[in-house]
Scaffold this motif. Structure first.
Motif, PDB file in Angstrom:
ATOM      1  N   LEU A   1       0.832  -1.205   0.000  1.00 43.36           N
ATOM      2  CA  LEU A   1       0.000   0.000   0.000  1.00 43.36           C
ATOM      3  C   LEU A   1       0.863   1.250   0.000  1.00 43.36           C
ATOM      4  CD1 LEU A   1      -2.864   1.286   0.330  1.00 43.36           C
ATOM      5  CD2 LEU A   1      -2.518   1.120   2.791  1.00 43.36           C
ATOM      6  N   TYR A   2       1.912   1.266   0.833  1.00 42.81           N
ATOM      7  CA  TYR A   2       2.824   2.407   0.863  1.00 42.81           C
ATOM      8  C   TYR A   2       3.433   2.663  -0.513  1.00 42.81           C
ATOM      9  CZ  TYR A   2       2.923   1.933   6.002  1.00 42.81           C
ATOM     10  OH  TYR A   2       2.598   1.863   7.328  1.00 42.81           O
ATOM     11  N   LEU A   3       3.907   1.595  -1.140  1.00 43.66           N
ATOM     12  CA  LEU A   3       4.556   1.733  -2.442  1.00 43.66           C
ATOM     13  C   LEU A   3       3.580   2.269  -3.488  1.00 43.66           C
ATOM     14  CD1 LEU A   3       6.663  -1.565  -2.527  1.00 43.66           C
ATOM     15  CD2 LEU A   3       7.494   0.756  -2.142  1.00 43.66           C
ATOM     16  N   SER A   4       2.345   1.788  -3.444  1.00 40.18           N
ATOM     17  CA  SER A   4       1.336   2.250  -4.400  1.00 40.18           C
ATOM     18  C   SER A   4       1.060   3.733  -4.216  1.00 40.18           C
ATOM     19  CB  SER A   4       0.043   1.445  -4.229  1.00 40.18           C
ATOM     20  OG  SER A   4       0.261   0.070  -4.478  1.00 40.18           O
ATOM     21  N   LEU A   5       0.953   4.177  -2.960  1.00 44.56           N
ATOM     22  CA  LEU A   5       0.725   5.596  -2.695  1.00 44.56           C
ATOM     23  C   LEU A   5       1.914   6.441  -3.160  1.00 44.56           C
ATOM     24  CD1 LEU A   5      -0.909   5.481   0.858  1.00 44.56           C
ATOM     25  CD2 LEU A   5      -1.976   6.326  -1.240  1.00 44.56           C
ATOM     26  N   ALA A   6       3.111   5.910  -2.955  1.00 50.22           N
ATOM     27  CA  ALA A   6       4.305   6.633  -3.388  1.00 50.22           C
ATOM     28  C   ALA A   6       4.319   6.803  -4.908  1.00 50.22           C
ATOM     29  CB  ALA A   6       5.565   5.903  -2.922  1.00 50.22           C
ATOM     30  N   VAL A   7       3.942   5.767  -5.630  1.00 50.28           N
ATOM     31  CA  VAL A   7       3.915   5.842  -7.088  1.00 50.28           C
ATOM     32  C   VAL A   7       2.809   6.789  -7.561  1.00 50.28           C
ATOM     33  CG1 VAL A   7       3.578   4.532  -9.224  1.00 50.28           C
ATOM     34  CG2 VAL A   7       4.894   3.541  -7.353  1.00 50.28           C
ATOM     35  N   ILE A   8       1.652   6.755  -6.886  1.00 48.40           N
ATOM     36  CA  ILE A   8       0.563   7.672  -7.225  1.00 48.40           C
ATOM     37  C   ILE A   8       1.037   9.120  -7.076  1.00 48.40           C
ATOM     38  CG2 ILE A   8      -1.662   8.575  -6.399  1.00 48.40           C
ATOM     39  CD1 ILE A   8      -2.496   5.698  -5.836  1.00 48.40           C
ATOM     40  N   ALA A   9       1.708   9.412  -5.963  1.00 45.46           N
ATOM     41  CA  ALA A   9       2.224  10.768  -5.739  1.00 45.46           C
ATOM     42  C   ALA A   9       3.265  11.138  -6.788  1.00 45.46           C
ATOM     43  CB  ALA A   9       2.818  10.865  -4.331  1.00 45.46           C
ATOM     44  N   TRP A  10       4.093  10.181  -7.169  1.00 46.25           N
ATOM     45  CA  TRP A  10       5.127  10.426  -8.183  1.00 46.25           C
ATOM     46  C   TRP A  10       4.497  10.743  -9.527  1.00 46.25           C
ATOM     47  CZ3 TRP A  10       7.143   7.669 -12.540  1.00 46.25           C
ATOM     48  CH2 TRP A  10       8.394   8.140 -12.976  1.00 46.25           C
ATOM     49  N   PHE A  11       3.482   9.985  -9.903  1.00 43.60           N
ATOM     50  CA  PHE A  11       2.775  10.254 -11.163  1.00 43.60           C
ATOM     51  C   PHE A  11       2.211  11.671 -11.159  1.00 43.60           C
ATOM     52  CE2 PHE A  11       1.469   5.784 -12.857  1.00 43.60           C
ATOM     53  CZ  PHE A  11       2.811   5.523 -13.137  1.00 43.60           C
ATOM     54  N   GLY A  12       1.590  12.048 -10.032  1.00 43.19           N
ATOM     55  CA  GLY A  12       0.975  13.359  -9.958  1.00 43.19           C
ATOM     56  C   GLY A  12       1.972  14.498 -10.006  1.00 43.19           C
ATOM     57  N   LYS A  13       3.155  14.302  -9.417  1.00 40.91           N
ATOM     58  CA  LYS A  13       4.146  15.364  -9.364  1.00 40.91           C
ATOM     59  C   LYS A  13       5.031  15.412 -10.613  1.00 40.91           C
ATOM     60  CE  LYS A  13       6.253  18.724  -7.241  1.00 40.91           C
ATOM     61  NZ  LYS A  13       5.538  20.004  -6.992  1.00 40.91           N
ATOM     62  N   VAL A  14       5.490  14.255 -11.047  1.00 40.44           N
ATOM     63  CA  VAL A  14       6.468  14.193 -12.141  1.00 40.44           C
ATOM     64  C   VAL A  14       5.787  14.155 -13.500  1.00 40.44           C
ATOM     65  CG1 VAL A  14       8.389  12.852 -13.114  1.00 40.44           C
ATOM     66  CG2 VAL A  14       8.140  13.059 -10.629  1.00 40.44           C
ATOM     67  N   LYS A  15       4.584  13.534 -13.559  1.00 45.84           N
ATOM     68  CA  LYS A  15       3.850  13.378 -14.821  1.00 45.84           C
ATOM     69  C   LYS A  15       4.772  12.764 -15.874  1.00 45.84           C
ATOM     70  CE  LYS A  15       0.874  17.355 -13.850  1.00 45.84           C
ATOM     71  NZ  LYS A  15       1.349  17.488 -12.455  1.00 45.84           N
ATOM     72  N   PRO A  16       5.197  11.513 -15.672  1.00 43.78           N
ATOM     73  CA  PRO A  16       6.232  10.910 -16.537  1.00 43.78           C
ATOM     74  C   PRO A  16       5.781  10.593 -17.952  1.00 43.78           C
ATOM     75  CG  PRO A  16       5.354   9.289 -15.011  1.00 43.78           C
ATOM     76  CD  PRO A  16       4.777  10.597 -14.602  1.00 43.78           C
ATOM     77  N   PHE A  17       4.484  10.518 -18.193  1.00 45.23           N
ATOM     78  CA  PHE A  17       4.028  10.236 -19.557  1.00 45.23           C
ATOM     79  C   PHE A  17       2.619  10.758 -19.767  1.00 45.23           C
ATOM     80  CE2 PHE A  17       3.286   6.531 -16.868  1.00 45.23           C
ATOM     81  CZ  PHE A  17       1.925   6.286 -17.061  1.00 45.23           C
TER      82      PHE A  17
END
Length: 221
Positions: free
Chosen positions: A205-221
């Motif tokens: 769950l922690y990892l999923s939240l971290a990736v969600i936050a990363w997507f929102g901040k970095v917008k990798p694609f």
């Protein structure tokens, strides 16, 4: 101050209270495994974990309406009023169910609400995750890949929450037996194994939240 800044700040607070409180839940559950401590101390750790767990559960409930507000305030999509109303009504009902289940633990009402909550999480996970996946494949309403990825992971969180619920349930029986009949190596092993399985799901769950936050901040694609 723009609405986008306000709802962006709210999003940060949701993540902070969700992850921060979950660390407390994790720690309390971990300490309750220690057979060298008194049962009263272990019960206190577990009880505190269950109380603290109300916060991340509540953050989970409001992430969807808060996300809709952030999306609208950024001018990305026009969100109809009825969708805001439905999302907040759902969040309010969900939080009410969470509190009722906690306050009336063991009652018929709490048991029934827990079943409804699990069913609702399954439906929401399927619908939200399906919208995100369809959008990633070019067949959904979301144009931005990074946002579609966030939606997929948000849908996944519902299923992780369901798995976590079922992973922790087996721990309650041996823990109750330890309190009423005394500690034995077999009971301690059953309890520790169940808690360990649940904590692995928590890390996911922690990892999923971290990736969600990363997507929102970095917008990798």
């Amino acid at each position: 101050m723009s609405n986008a800044l306000i709802w962006g700040y709210v999003h940060i607070l949701i993540l902070v209270f969700w992850l921060g409180a979950d660390v407390g839940v994790f720690t309390g559950a971990w300490l309750s495994r220690d057979a060298t401590r008194s049962f009263e101390a272990r019960s206190a750790y577990l009880r505190v974990s269950l109380i603290v767990d109300l916060l991340p559960r509540s953050m989970f409930a409001i992430i969807l309406p808060a996300g809709l507000h952030l999306t609208a305030s950024l001018g990305m999509y026009a969100i109809p009023i009825w969708m805001f109303a439905a999302a907040w009504a759902l969040a309010a009902a969900w939080i009410a169910a969470i509190l009722t289940i906690f306050l009336r633990e063991g009652s018929v009402v709490a048991h029934g609400l827990a079943k409804v909550q699990l069913a609702g999480e399954f439906v929401l996970g399927f619908v939200i995750g399906g919208i995100g996946l369809a959008s990633l494949l070019g067949n959904g309403p979301i144009r931005e890949g990074w946002l579609a990825g966030k939606i997929v992971l948000l849908g996944l969180l519902f299923f992780i929450a369901i798995v976590l619920e079922f992973a922790f349930r087996p721990a309650l029986i041996p823990f109750t037996e330890i309190g009423t009949e005394g500690s034995t190596p077999e009971r301690e092993q059953r309890y520790s194994s169940a808690v360990n399985r649940a904590l692995v799901i928590v890390i996911l769950l922690y990892l999923s939240l971290a990736v969600i936050a990363w997507f929102g901040k970095v917008k990798p694609f």
